[in-house]
Design an enzyme around this catalytic site. Structure first.
Site, short mmCIF file in Angstrom:
data_model
loop_
_atom_site.label_atom_id
_atom_site.label_comp_id
_atom_site.label_asym_id
_atom_site.label_seq_id
_atom_site.Cartn_x
_atom_site.Cartn_y
_atom_site.Cartn_z
CE1 TYR A 1 19.52 79.77 -74.72
CE2 TYR A 1 20.71 81.65 -73.92
CZ TYR A 1 19.41 80.70 -74.10
OH TYR A 1 18.49 81.60 -74.11
CG ASP B 1 9.09 90.33 -76.92
OD1 ASP B 1 9.62 90.91 -76.20
OD2 ASP B 1 9.50 89.04 -77.10
CE LYS C 1 17.03 90.39 -73.55
NZ LYS C 1 17.90 89.58 -73.03
CE1 TYR D 1 15.21 82.78 -77.23
CE2 TYR D 1 15.34 84.77 -76.58
CZ TYR D 1 15.26 83.42 -76.28
OH TYR D 1 15.61 82.92 -75.08
#
Ligand SMILES: Cc1ncc(COP(=O)(O)O)c(C=O)c1O
Length: 419
Positions: A9, A239, A268, A137
């Site tokens: 990014y 998710d 994660k 996202y």
């Protein structure tokens, strides 16, 4: 500036300064100039125990001394089997099968492929689109971008993305009104009514949309949306890459709504920030649709590092510590401290402050308010990484009381300086 590493990014031409880390321990990150920062982000929500945790290090090195990696194609091993068993045991009842992969985005791809093939195995090939939430996202790979709704990450690819349908979360946050709930459910219903024959699944980040600006929404919406999906023959996919393992105050955010999704995605914190790994879990109903006498019905997917023994060993140990040390209670305490500090805090540049579990986000009215925050935070000894008009903290659950209060003070002082 090192331009051999192409950073995420980043507009590389801007040559933005980067802080070089030489050590990390507990909630502290030490830079090469000797400065110690309190980590308020948990390395993108993954390092829930902080860093350099003795037991996790040991789990990793013990496994490394046996074998660091073995392919799951044609072979199996105890770390993968035990970790899958543990995940089945701790996730919402009915999720009985675990497909491992190496990152959250890939686990999302796996979930979407599973949903599409579930229907094609049943002879319904037209059911191959998805409904997702506005501002969603779900990762940076292609199918994950298609179910995402965040122009910052997708602009350059919009012309090739095969987008599906998007629906709104209810307004009103965690405790919305009946009218707000109804409005959002009607929106979803109208999409399903018109298009269920081409929709494979509805994918959501349950309760809290992270990268979409930490939007929090009603558990009742999830309960009702799940029922609606069953009525319309659409798979419900949760998710929990970001919300899983305690971030919202429950072990899994689906628990707020008492639902079992047809497919659940974890990543994660699954491996405590040690090694990238992820898992896609499914119910018997989904799994059984892939059984057959030929490979035609089988799920033809297999990342090289799926079920990596180091990742599984560290993930197993991570959950053992989570449970033994009653992390849900630590998270409750952090949530209370955030509420004490921020619930009544007002500032003309703040639009809203939202708190849930081990997360606080300050949504400002304009990106201008956030400008200069990162260097300010570094000066204060804090590692925080705001984006857009959001300043947020998602610290490790093991953060000390002193560090937690420094973090809170650092956030408040930024706004006090602007009064
Ligand atoms: C909800 C959600 N899904 C998927 C992903 C993608 O995970 P990864 O970065 O491990 O590919 C993320 C990452 O931030 C996420 O927040």
């Amino acid at each position: 500036m090192n331009n051999k590493v192409w950073y995420p990014y980043s507009q590389m031409q801007l040559n933005e300064s980067r802080y070089k880390v030489v050590h990390a321990e507990k909630e502290y990150i030490t830079l090469d100039n000797g400065q110690r920062l309190i980590d308020g982000v948990s390395s993108w929500w993954a390092a829930i125990h902080g860093y350099n945790h003795l037991e996790l290090n040991e789990a990793l090195s013990n496994q490394a001394n046996k074998f660091a990696h073995i392919m799951l194609g044609g072979l199996t091993h105890k770390p993968a089997e035990s970790f899958a068993e543990k995940l089945v045991q701790i996730t919402p009842k009915g999720l009985n099968h675990v497909f491992f992969s190496d990152s959250g985005s890939v686990a999302v791809e796996v979930a979407l492929k599973m949903a599409i093939q579930y229907w094609s195995n049943k002879g319904k090939k037209a059911k191959c689109k998805f409904v997702s939430l506005k501002k969603a996202y779900h990762g940076d790979t292609f199918k994950a971008m298609e179910v995402g709704d965040d122009s910052d990450y997708q602009n350059s690819y919009n012309h090739i993305l095969n987008k599906g349908f998007y629906t709104s979360i209810p307004k009103g946050g965690f405790n919305c009104t009946k009218e707000e709930l109804q409005e959002a459910l009607l929106e979803l219903e109208s999409i399903l009514k018109a298009h269920a024959n081409e929709i494979a699944g509805f994918i959501v980040e349950p309760i809290m949309q992270g990268a979409g600006g930490f939007q929090i929404y009603s558990p009742e919406y999830l309960t009702e949306a799940k029922k609606m999906c069953s009525d319309f023959n659409v798979l419900f996919i949760a998710d929990e890459v970001a919300t899983g393992f305690g971030r919202t105050g429950k072990l899994f955010a689906c628990e707020h709504a008492g639902i079992t999704p047809d497919i659940l995605i974890l990543g994660k914190a699954l491996t405590a920030g040690y090694i990238g790994h992820a898992a896609t879990l499914s119910t018997d109903i989904v799994y059984d649709a892939f059984l057959g006498s030929t490979y035609e019905e089988a799920f033809m997917h297999g990342p090289t590092f799926m079920g990596n023994p180091l990742a599984c060993a560290v993930g197993l140990k991570s959950y053992e510590i989570f449970e033994r040390e009653d992390y849900l209670n630590k998270i409750k305490h952090i949530e209370t401290q955030f509420k004490v500090a921020f619930s009544d805090y007002q500032h003309e540049e703040i639009y809203e402050i939202r708190i849930l579990g081990c997360m606080v986000v300050i949504e400002t009215k304009s990106e201008k308010t956030v400008k200069g925050f990162k260097p300010y935070a570094i000066k204060k000894g804090l590692w925080l990484r705001p984006f857009g008009k959001y300043i947020y903290a998602t610290p490790p659950y093991t953060i000390s009381e002193k560090s937690l209060q420094s973090l809170i003070l650092g956030l408040i002082e930024w706004f006090e300086m602007k009064k």
